[in-house]
Design a protein around this motif. Structure first.
Motif, PDB file in Angstrom:
ATOM      1  N   ILE A 102       0.332  -0.719  -0.228  1.00 28.48           N
ATOM      2  CA  ILE A 102       0.006   0.002   0.272  1.00 28.48           C
ATOM      3  C   ILE A 102       1.186   1.238  -0.012  1.00 28.48           C
ATOM      4  O   ILE A 102       0.740   2.600  -0.691  1.00 28.48           O
ATOM      5  CB  ILE A 102      -0.867  -0.169   0.749  1.00 28.48           C
ATOM      6  N   ASN A 103       1.867   1.115   1.243  1.00 26.05           N
ATOM      7  CA  ASN A 103       3.042   2.320   0.844  1.00 26.05           C
ATOM      8  C   ASN A 103       3.562   2.410  -0.374  1.00 26.05           C
ATOM      9  O   ASN A 103       3.568   3.741  -0.973  1.00 26.05           O
ATOM     10  CB  ASN A 103       3.760   2.057   1.594  1.00 26.05           C
ATOM     11  N   ASN A 105       2.767   1.815  -2.820  1.00 23.78           N
ATOM     12  CA  ASN A 105       1.886   1.941  -4.824  1.00 23.78           C
ATOM     13  C   ASN A 105       0.977   3.216  -4.371  1.00 23.78           C
ATOM     14  O   ASN A 105       0.161   3.189  -5.548  1.00 23.78           O
ATOM     15  CB  ASN A 105       0.821   0.851  -4.893  1.00 23.78           C
ATOM     16  N   SER A 106       1.288   3.762  -3.153  1.00 20.11           N
ATOM     17  CA  SER A 106       0.176   5.115  -3.401  1.00 20.11           C
ATOM     18  C   SER A 106       1.045   6.363  -4.066  1.00 20.11           C
ATOM     19  O   SER A 106       2.456   6.231  -4.051  1.00 20.11           O
ATOM     20  CB  SER A 106       0.504   5.314  -1.836  1.00 20.11           C
ATOM     21  N   THR A 108       2.689   9.508  -4.989  1.00 21.00           N
ATOM     22  CA  THR A 108       3.602  10.779  -3.869  1.00 21.00           C
ATOM     23  C   THR A 108       3.027  11.221  -3.955  1.00 21.00           C
ATOM     24  O   THR A 108       2.937  12.773  -2.788  1.00 21.00           O
ATOM     25  CB  THR A 108       5.039  10.755  -4.499  1.00 21.00           C
ATOM     26  N   VAL A 110      -0.214  12.634  -2.949  1.00 21.52           N
ATOM     27  CA  VAL A 110      -1.684  12.434  -2.527  1.00 21.52           C
ATOM     28  C   VAL A 110      -2.024  13.496  -1.864  1.00 21.52           C
ATOM     29  O   VAL A 110      -1.496  14.497  -1.410  1.00 21.52           O
ATOM     30  CB  VAL A 110      -1.125  11.636  -1.735  1.00 21.52           C
ATOM     31  N   GLU A 142     -12.375   7.176   0.694  1.00 20.87           N
ATOM     32  CA  GLU A 142     -11.701   6.959   0.982  1.00 20.87           C
ATOM     33  C   GLU A 142     -10.891   8.140   0.984  1.00 20.87           C
ATOM     34  O   GLU A 142     -10.434   8.944   0.379  1.00 20.87           O
ATOM     35  CB  GLU A 142     -11.019   6.159   0.022  1.00 20.87           C
ATOM     36  N   ASN A 144      -7.428  10.049   1.872  1.00 24.42           N
ATOM     37  CA  ASN A 144      -6.064   8.999   2.404  1.00 24.42           C
ATOM     38  C   ASN A 144      -4.953   9.588   3.498  1.00 24.42           C
ATOM     39  O   ASN A 144      -4.323   9.248   4.054  1.00 24.42           O
ATOM     40  CB  ASN A 144      -5.334   9.281   1.166  1.00 24.42           C
ATOM     41  N   ASN A 251       0.974   9.849   9.561  1.00 26.05           N
ATOM     42  CA  ASN A 251      -0.788   8.984   9.022  1.00 26.05           C
ATOM     43  C   ASN A 251      -0.504   7.434   9.929  1.00 26.05           C
ATOM     44  O   ASN A 251      -1.343   7.206   9.999  1.00 26.05           O
ATOM     45  CB  ASN A 251      -0.406   8.636   7.835  1.00 26.05           C
ATOM     46  N   LYS A 281       1.903   6.453   4.106  1.00 25.86           N
ATOM     47  CA  LYS A 281       1.400   6.989   3.219  1.00 25.86           C
ATOM     48  C   LYS A 281       0.442   7.591   3.348  1.00 25.86           C
ATOM     49  O   LYS A 281       0.365   8.784   2.951  1.00 25.86           O
ATOM     50  CB  LYS A 281       1.447   6.625   1.851  1.00 25.86           C
ATOM     51  N   VAL A 282      -0.112   6.947   3.111  1.00 30.34           N
ATOM     52  CA  VAL A 282      -2.151   6.630   4.029  1.00 30.34           C
ATOM     53  C   VAL A 282      -2.264   5.874   5.114  1.00 30.34           C
ATOM     54  O   VAL A 282      -1.664   5.556   5.274  1.00 30.34           O
ATOM     55  CB  VAL A 282      -2.169   6.239   2.028  1.00 30.34           C
ATOM     56  N   ARG A 284      -4.851   4.523   4.994  1.00 34.29           N
ATOM     57  CA  ARG A 284      -5.296   2.846   5.118  1.00 34.29           C
ATOM     58  C   ARG A 284      -4.180   2.372   5.281  1.00 34.29           C
ATOM     59  O   ARG A 284      -5.020   1.503   6.273  1.00 34.29           O
ATOM     60  CB  ARG A 284      -6.166   2.828   3.286  1.00 34.29           C
TER      61      ARG A 284
END
Length: 368
Positions: A102-103, A105-106, A108, A110, A142, A144, A251, A281-282, A284
């Motif tokens: 998740i980190n 593929n998030s 940069t 956001v 959602e 972020n 986060n 990073k997000v 979630r």
């Protein structure tokens, strides 16, 4: 599978060598003895070869459903548990891989929406807590990042309301992922034979939940949801309703520690303090890490035990009773659980325990 057996060959007949016998009879005697020795070796070696061959060529493995038999042992903590900190968990292959994904593929870039923009978004989509408490339906919105100005809110009610709206869908989404996995697990347990795809799936889940002995009963107990009211209360407590530096900069909704990973060092920490608060990073990713933490860490074994007992006896989870088993989450112990209970009760958070999030696809709709 063949089992190695011990064979006793008793030679009752006595052999004697006549003095006046010709060499032909002597050869016949030696031939008989040699044949007997060969037979003994043959019957001793064949089971070993067969057993070895079966381990190489027989790949069809039946997943045994022995959950009932070892359920008590698992609850008593007689199976493997992850170590005493998050980094011990990270040393177990693939335990947090999906969270790292998740980190990684998030994006940069956001965007952090401000509070007024979020408030307008929720109004435009008719997303409000009053209707959720009544209808138990949550829209899959959602967010972020937390808005940085939550700390500036004069109204405590407005701050709490916005915070719950942000974290509620994230918690429900992650619980849904666990529910889907749990349904898959029970489908596998109800079969006598499993496909290669199912075995690979099981292998992955054993790794994700830190189960090195591949015990199905342990997986069944660990692979379960965390009541929404508990998750919201802990996020509120750990972040000051979304106002902490760890929440805004990293986060980090649940204050999980790390000793070697990327994180934020507490400002009031001693100079020799080595731990940091994990950053993501997000939001979630933080929620998923939190669920994985409660479902694998040895400190929360009693929490999982009580959750499994509630499942067996009542078919539902009672958060106000479960929260008593999170006393090891903070150094204040039982005082921490009292604070969580107070947050849950004062904000009527149990209203969200049976809420459902609208599915993003028909596939998810059919499973949840």
């Amino acid at each position: 599978m063949f089992k190695i057996k011990n064979y006793k060959i008793i030679l009752r007949k006595k052999f004697s060598i006549p003095k006046a016998k010709p060499s032909k009879d002597l050869k016949s005697f030696y031939g008989t003895v040699l044949s007997g020795i060969c037979l003994i070796i043959f019957f001793s070696v064949v089971p070993i070869i067969a057993d070895f061959g079966s381990s190489i060529f027989i790949k069809s493995q039946v997943v045994e459903n022995n959950s009932k038999k070892i359920f008590k042992n698992t609850l008593e903590g007689k199976t493997y548990d992850v170590g005493n900190d998050l980094d011990t968990q990270l040393n177990i292959k693939n335990l947090f891989d999906d969270i790292f994904d998740i980190n990684e593929n998030s994006p940069t870039d956001v965007v952090r929406l401000n509070a007024s923009t979020l408030d307008q978004l929720f109004k435009d989509t008719n997303y409000n807590l009053k209707s959720i408490r009544k209808n138990k339906v949550v829209k899959p919105i959602e967010i972020n990042l937390l808005p940085s100005e939550l700390k500036q809110f004069e109204s405590s009610k407005k701050k709490k309301d916005l915070f719950i709206k942000i974290v509620l869908p994230l918690i429900l989404e992650e619980n849904n992922s666990v529910k889907i996995d749990r349904k898959m697990l029970f489908s596998i347990l109800n079969k006598n034979n499993n496909t290669r795809k199912e075995k690979l799936w099981l292998e992955k889940k054993f790794q994700q939940y830190g189960i090195v002995d591949k015990d199905l009963s342990t997986l069944k107990i660990r692979m379960d949801v965390v009541p929404v009211s508990i998750a919201i209360a802990q996020a509120a407590k750990e972040t000051g309703w979304g106002t902490s530096r760890f929440a805004i900069q990293g986060n980090a909704l649940f204050g999980q520690w790390t000793w070697s990973g990327e994180g934020i060092k507490p400002a009031a920490a001693d100079s020799d303090t080595k731990h940091k608060v994990m950053k993501f990073k997000v939001l979630r990713a933080s929620v998923r890490a939190y669920l994985r933490n409660l479902n694998t860490h040895s400190s929360y074994r009693n929490f999982r035990k009580e959750r499994a007992i509630q499942r067996d006896n009542y078919s539902k989870l009672m958060s106000l009773e479960l929260v008593d088993f999170l006393d090891q989450y903070a150094e204040t112990g039982k005082e921490y659980t009292k604070v969580l209970k107070k947050i849950i009760e004062q904000n009527s958070l149990t209203d969200f325990d049976d809420a459902k999030i609208l599915p993003r696809s028909k596939k998810i709709k059919n499973v949840i």
